[in-house]
Design a protein around this motif. Structure first.
Motif, short mmCIF file in Angstrom:
data_model
loop_
_atom_site.label_atom_id
_atom_site.label_comp_id
_atom_site.label_asym_id
_atom_site.label_seq_id
_atom_site.Cartn_x
_atom_site.Cartn_y
_atom_site.Cartn_z
N PHE A 163 34.41 52.16 35.91
CA PHE A 163 33.14 51.42 35.95
C PHE A 163 32.90 50.91 37.35
CE2 PHE A 163 36.15 48.04 35.92
CZ PHE A 163 35.52 46.92 36.43
N GLY A 164 31.65 50.60 37.65
CA GLY A 164 31.30 49.90 38.88
C GLY A 164 31.53 50.71 40.13
N SER A 165 31.72 49.99 41.25
CA SER A 165 31.87 50.64 42.55
C SER A 165 32.98 50.01 43.38
CB SER A 165 30.55 50.56 43.33
OG SER A 165 30.17 49.21 43.52
N GLY A 166 33.86 49.25 42.75
CA GLY A 166 34.87 48.53 43.50
C GLY A 166 36.10 49.36 43.81
N ASP A 167 37.14 48.67 44.24
CA ASP A 167 38.34 49.34 44.71
C ASP A 167 39.49 49.20 43.71
OD1 ASP A 167 37.03 50.08 47.06
OD2 ASP A 167 37.49 48.17 48.00
N VAL A 168 40.06 48.01 43.62
CA VAL A 168 41.19 47.79 42.72
C VAL A 168 40.78 46.68 41.75
CG1 VAL A 168 43.62 47.21 42.53
CG2 VAL A 168 42.81 48.51 44.50
N ALA A 169 40.32 47.05 40.59
CA ALA A 169 39.86 46.11 39.58
C ALA A 169 40.00 46.76 38.22
CB ALA A 169 38.41 45.70 39.84
N LEU A 170 40.01 45.92 37.17
CA LEU A 170 40.23 46.44 35.83
C LEU A 170 39.49 45.56 34.84
CD1 LEU A 170 43.65 47.57 34.36
CD2 LEU A 170 42.24 45.95 33.10
N ALA A 171 38.74 46.19 33.94
CA ALA A 171 38.13 45.49 32.80
C ALA A 171 38.94 45.81 31.56
CB ALA A 171 36.68 45.94 32.62
N TYR A 172 39.21 44.76 30.77
CA TYR A 172 40.12 44.90 29.63
C TYR A 172 39.43 44.36 28.38
CZ TYR A 172 44.51 44.29 26.96
OH TYR A 172 45.51 44.33 26.02
N VAL A 190 41.48 50.49 28.94
CA VAL A 190 41.12 49.87 30.22
C VAL A 190 39.94 50.63 30.82
CG1 VAL A 190 43.40 48.96 30.80
CG2 VAL A 190 42.82 51.30 31.46
N GLU A 191 39.17 49.88 31.63
CA GLU A 191 38.19 50.47 32.54
C GLU A 191 38.65 50.12 33.95
OE1 GLU A 191 33.85 50.22 30.63
OE2 GLU A 191 34.80 48.27 30.89
N LEU A 192 38.77 51.12 34.81
CA LEU A 192 39.25 50.91 36.17
C LEU A 192 38.11 51.04 37.17
CD1 LEU A 192 42.40 53.17 35.83
CD2 LEU A 192 42.46 50.69 36.14
N ALA A 193 38.24 50.34 38.29
CA ALA A 193 37.33 50.58 39.40
C ALA A 193 37.51 52.01 39.89
CB ALA A 193 37.61 49.60 40.52
N VAL A 250 47.47 46.90 38.19
CA VAL A 250 46.08 46.59 38.54
C VAL A 250 45.70 45.25 37.93
CG1 VAL A 250 43.71 47.46 38.56
CG2 VAL A 250 45.62 49.08 38.43
N PRO A 251 45.06 44.35 38.70
CA PRO A 251 44.69 43.03 38.16
C PRO A 251 43.50 43.11 37.22
CG PRO A 251 43.89 43.27 40.41
CD PRO A 251 44.74 44.48 40.14
N THR A 301 42.57 55.49 25.91
CA THR A 301 41.71 56.09 26.93
C THR A 301 41.49 55.13 28.09
OG1 THR A 301 40.54 57.50 25.36
CG2 THR A 301 39.37 56.95 27.38
N ALA A 302 41.55 55.64 29.31
CA ALA A 302 41.11 54.91 30.50
C ALA A 302 39.82 55.53 31.00
CB ALA A 302 42.16 54.97 31.59
N THR A 303 38.83 54.69 31.30
CA THR A 303 37.58 55.14 31.90
C THR A 303 37.40 54.38 33.22
OG1 THR A 303 36.32 53.49 30.65
CG2 THR A 303 36.56 55.67 29.65
#
Length: 296
Positions: A183-192, A264-267, A236-237, A179-181
């Motif tokens: 988070f946050g309010s940014g543009d191109v970012a990824l939490a892993y 992953v969590e994507l911006a 995505v970084p 699953t990809a969800t």
């Protein structure tokens, strides 16, 4: 902040583009967003869908509000999400009309107002609104803080400190599905969820293990992220350790049923740019093609 995310289109398909910024002006034919990078003008059509806590119309596009816009053909607006935010983490306290949520070491705490007309919908999918259990809600920003609009997922049946972990002897695949969800309010970012905690890799010490086997990476690595529902791909970084995502052993059912676990969590801009619906909250994802970053 004004930003854009461009992703590769499916063969023979059209590019998707997402932008975010503060609404400066809006008409039935044009939406003007502003931010640090200047102005962006996005054509509007009668088919443009606007979300502001639910199905809304052009009246929700008021100057001063923040909007995320997805353009299905690279030009005209397909969907606009106004003041959308997301709160997920562990319930700390509950009141009659509000919930306090610990969103993890990187994101602090949030006080979420749960209006009476939304409470029933939240309780259907989150029946245990009590300290120690996980919560995930899609909200609308307000001067009083985030106001819940709908649940972002079904609540896992276990306590946050009892989330299941993958078998440590299980093989780690080159490509991971789940699953990809967002988070946050940014543009191109990824939490892993599996940033290496050793050395200078940037991981969270003491972070829980994800419920599916994931390869370790370091901050600065780039992951190839494919939306399995649209077949669109972006690199995505990795910018953050997704220690909260690791606790959610759930599935996405946007196009079939994904394997269990958040990968992953994507911006928001990156998520929408891959064809995701921010109000739906997830898409089925395949992640692979790790490009190494800083090694410890």
């Amino acid at each position: 902040m004004l930003g854009a995310s461009h992703v590769g289109a499916v063969p023979g398909g059209l590019p998707v583009r997402a932008v975010a910024g503060t609404i400066l002006d809006a008409s039935p034919h044009l939406l003007v967003l502003g931010g640090d990078g200047g102005e962006v003008r996005v054509p509007m059509t009668q088919a443009t869908a606007v979300w502001h806590g639910g199905r809304e119309g052009p009246d929700a596009l008021r100057p001063g509000r923040r909007a995320i816009v997805r353009t299905a053909d690279g030009l005209g607006a397909d969907r606009v999400w106004v003041d959308i935010v997301r709160v997920m983490g562990t319930v700390v306290r509950c009141g009659r009309d509000a919930v306090e949520v610990d969103m993890g070491p990187h994101r602090g705490r949030a006080h979420v107002v749960v209006p009476p007309n939304v409470l029933g919908r939240v309780l259907v999918r989150h029946p245990r609104l009590e300290p120690g259990y996980l919560i995930d809600v899609i909200c609308v920003a307000s001067p009083d803080g985030p106001r819940a609009a709908r649940p972002g997922t079904a609540q896992p049946g276990y306590r946050a400190d009892q989330s299941p972990a993958a078998d440590p002897s299980a093989p780690v695949p080159n490509e991971v599905r789940g699953t990809a969800t967002w988070f946050g309010s940014g543009d191109v970012a990824l939490a892993y969820p599996a940033v290496d905690p050793e050395g200078n890799a940037g991981g969270c010490h003491g972070a829980p293990s994800a419920c599916l086997p994931l390869p370790y990476v370091s901050l600065g690595s780039e992951l190839s992220v494919r939306n399995d529902c649209t077949d669109r791909v972006a690199c995505v970084p990795v910018t953050e350790c997704g220690c909260v995502a690791a606790r959610f052993c759930d599935r996405c059912v946007e196009c079939g049923t994904s394997p269990r676990g958040r990968v992953v969590e994507l911006a928001p801009v990156a998520f929408a740019g891959l064809g995701g619906d921010l109000a739906a909250g997830c898409f089925n994802v395949t992640v692979g093609g790790v490009v190494p970053g800083l090694e410890g």
